[in-house]
Design a protein around this motif. Structure first.
Motif, mmCIF file in Angstrom:
data_model
loop_
_atom_site.group_PDB
_atom_site.id
_atom_site.type_symbol
_atom_site.label_atom_id
_atom_site.label_comp_id
_atom_site.label_asym_id
_atom_site.label_seq_id
_atom_site.Cartn_x
_atom_site.Cartn_y
_atom_site.Cartn_z
ATOM 1 N N GLY A 254 -19.282 13.705 -38.068
ATOM 2 C CA GLY A 254 -19.983 14.957 -38.306
ATOM 3 C C GLY A 254 -21.280 15.070 -37.532
ATOM 4 O O GLY A 254 -21.495 14.386 -36.526
ATOM 5 N N LEU A 255 -22.164 15.912 -38.029
ATOM 6 C CA LEU A 255 -23.419 16.197 -37.342
ATOM 7 C C LEU A 255 -24.305 14.971 -37.182
ATOM 8 O O LEU A 255 -25.155 14.937 -36.294
ATOM 9 C CB LEU A 255 -24.191 17.267 -38.119
ATOM 10 N N GLY A 263 -22.297 22.993 -28.275
ATOM 11 C CA GLY A 263 -21.070 23.525 -28.838
ATOM 12 C C GLY A 263 -20.305 22.509 -29.658
ATOM 13 O O GLY A 263 -20.700 21.346 -29.798
ATOM 14 N N LEU A 264 -19.191 22.947 -30.221
ATOM 15 C CA LEU A 264 -18.355 22.093 -31.051
ATOM 16 C C LEU A 264 -17.712 20.975 -30.223
ATOM 17 O O LEU A 264 -17.453 21.157 -29.022
ATOM 18 C CB LEU A 264 -17.256 22.908 -31.714
ATOM 19 N N PRO A 265 -17.431 19.846 -30.837
ATOM 20 C CA PRO A 265 -16.664 18.809 -30.154
ATOM 21 C C PRO A 265 -15.216 19.252 -30.021
ATOM 22 O O PRO A 265 -14.821 20.312 -30.536
ATOM 23 C CB PRO A 265 -16.791 17.606 -31.082
ATOM 24 N N SER A 266 -14.407 18.463 -29.349
ATOM 25 C CA SER A 266 -12.992 18.787 -29.225
ATOM 26 C C SER A 266 -12.150 17.588 -29.632
ATOM 27 O O SER A 266 -12.590 16.437 -29.559
ATOM 28 C CB SER A 266 -12.647 19.223 -27.796
ATOM 29 N N ILE A 267 -10.936 17.883 -30.076
ATOM 30 C CA ILE A 267 -9.927 16.878 -30.413
ATOM 31 C C ILE A 267 -8.656 17.290 -29.703
ATOM 32 O O ILE A 267 -8.214 18.443 -29.828
ATOM 33 C CB ILE A 267 -9.692 16.799 -31.936
ATOM 34 N N CYS A 275 -18.081 21.661 -38.008
ATOM 35 C CA CYS A 275 -18.612 20.340 -38.346
ATOM 36 C C CYS A 275 -19.650 20.498 -39.454
ATOM 37 O O CYS A 275 -20.380 21.496 -39.499
ATOM 38 C CB CYS A 275 -19.278 19.674 -37.138
ATOM 39 N N SER A 276 -19.719 19.513 -40.326
ATOM 40 C CA SER A 276 -20.783 19.427 -41.321
ATOM 41 C C SER A 276 -21.379 18.033 -41.238
ATOM 42 O O SER A 276 -21.076 17.282 -40.308
ATOM 43 C CB SER A 276 -20.250 19.754 -42.719
ATOM 44 N N THR A 281 -13.723 19.381 -39.405
ATOM 45 C CA THR A 281 -12.476 19.964 -39.894
ATOM 46 C C THR A 281 -11.700 20.543 -38.722
ATOM 47 O O THR A 281 -12.265 21.289 -37.909
ATOM 48 C CB THR A 281 -12.764 21.069 -40.932
ATOM 49 N N PHE A 282 -10.414 20.196 -38.621
ATOM 50 C CA PHE A 282 -9.613 20.676 -37.502
ATOM 51 C C PHE A 282 -8.263 21.191 -37.994
ATOM 52 O O PHE A 282 -7.760 20.796 -39.040
ATOM 53 C CB PHE A 282 -9.426 19.587 -36.443
#
Length: 332
Positions: A254-255, A263-267, A275-276, A281-282
């Motif tokens: 998370g953070l 920006g958001l990470p990627s999977i 993200c928290s 959450t994906f």
């Protein structure tokens, strides 16, 4: 050790990708043409690999980084590319025989360099990023002031940071040229051997600076990968799936283990929703369903602040942990 034995979240560095990135950059900018910026990895073990590739001058962002590099025997030529108003720790390093240069952009920072015992400076010039740096027309006056105070002025530096993530290469090149014209004008007034600038985003288009301060290229992140550069993603945050629901799953990254400022990470193979503090959450619709306990590699969007959140990076080859490197330049 296998990565399955690591406590998550854990910082992974793929050895083959790292080696590719180091060698690719060393081919493009050999020797003194590159002054690697250690703020991107904050790890003297990785800096030793850059040194072995022929880059013996380094860029630092903090006094702590300068101290750690000197303690690791990498103090041949350290540039603190940042303004500092208490330089006593730097002065002690210079007295001990390490070459330390600090950026100055005002009367106050020049006076601070003198008071702390620093011997060498560069004039930091604003080339378009509204951060530190004097106006180009002020650089010559500040250089004269610094020399009058007994300092050696090695040249100028300027950071075109506002252009690093510009997607169109030709536009990035054209605006980099505009920024560097300001720096070259200042250099003509200042003198000295250094015209220091650039970063991973402009390393291939900035042909005006005689040394480039790139750092992120070694580990890479998703923001820089969007530019289509020849570097591979080497850095991942390893997590475990801790909860699965209909349509989504949660991994324990998370953070507090990666940065979201770019920006958001990627999977791979899915979409990250949010993200928290301790969670990402994906989406799981349309993909093989993960199970609680599965390992997930999360790709951060910004390498520098992500690395700074971890004590250790694990050099890996797939699932095998080869070495554990302390992130020993963290903190101030």
């Amino acid at each position: 050790m296998l990565i399955t034995e690591l406590q998550t979240p854990a910082l992974l560095v793929e050895q083959a990708a790292l080696r590719h990135n180091l060698d690719t950059m060393s081919t493009a900018l050999p020797g003194a043409r590159l002054r690697p910026h250690v703020k991107a990895h904050k790890c003297t073990s990785l800096a030793r690999l850059q040194y072995a590739n022929g880059h013996h001058g380094f860029t630092c962002a903090t006094i702590r980084e300068v101290e750690a590099m000197a303690a690791a025997g990498l103090g041949t030529d350290l540039l603190l590319a940042n303004e500092v108003l208490d330089t006593r720790r730097l002065g002690r390093l210079a007295k001990d025989g390490h070459r330390v240069t600090v950026a100055v952009d005002s009367t106050e920072t020049i006076e601070a360099a003198v008071a702390g015992g620093v011997r060498e400076v560069v004039i930091d010039v604003n080339v378009g990023l509204p951060r530190c740096g004097c106006a180009p027309g002020e650089a010559g006056r500040l250089a004269d002031l610094a020399r009058g105070a007994g300092l050696v002025v090695r040249g100028v530096m300027g950071y075109e940071g506002h252009l690093m993530l510009m997607h169109q290469e030709e536009q990035r090149r054209a605006q980099t040229e505009q920024a560097m014209q300001h720096l070259l004008a200042a250099s003509a007034d200042v003198g000295g051997e250094l015209i220091s600038a650039g970063g991973t985003g402009t390393y291939s288009v900035n042909t005006w600076a005689n040394e480039i301060q790139a750092g992120s290229y070694a580990l890479m992140d998703t923001a820089y990968q969007q530019l289509g550069q020849p570097f591979q993603q080497a850095l991942f945050v390893l997590g475990r799936v801790i909860s699965v629901s209909a349509g989504w799953a949660v991994v324990d990254v998370g953070l507090k283990s990666l940065s979201l400022d770019h920006g958001l990470p990627s999977i791979d193979g899915t979409e990250v929703w949010f993200c928290s503090d301790e969670h990402t959450t994906f989406r799981t619709d349309g993909m093989p369903q993960p199970a609680v306990g599965d390992l997930i590699r999360v790709r951060p969007a910004h390498v520098d602040p992500t690395v700074a959140l971890h004590d250790t990076m694990h050099l890996v080859d797939g699932t095998q942990v080869l070495e554990q490197w302390p992130v020993d330049m963290r903190g101030w």
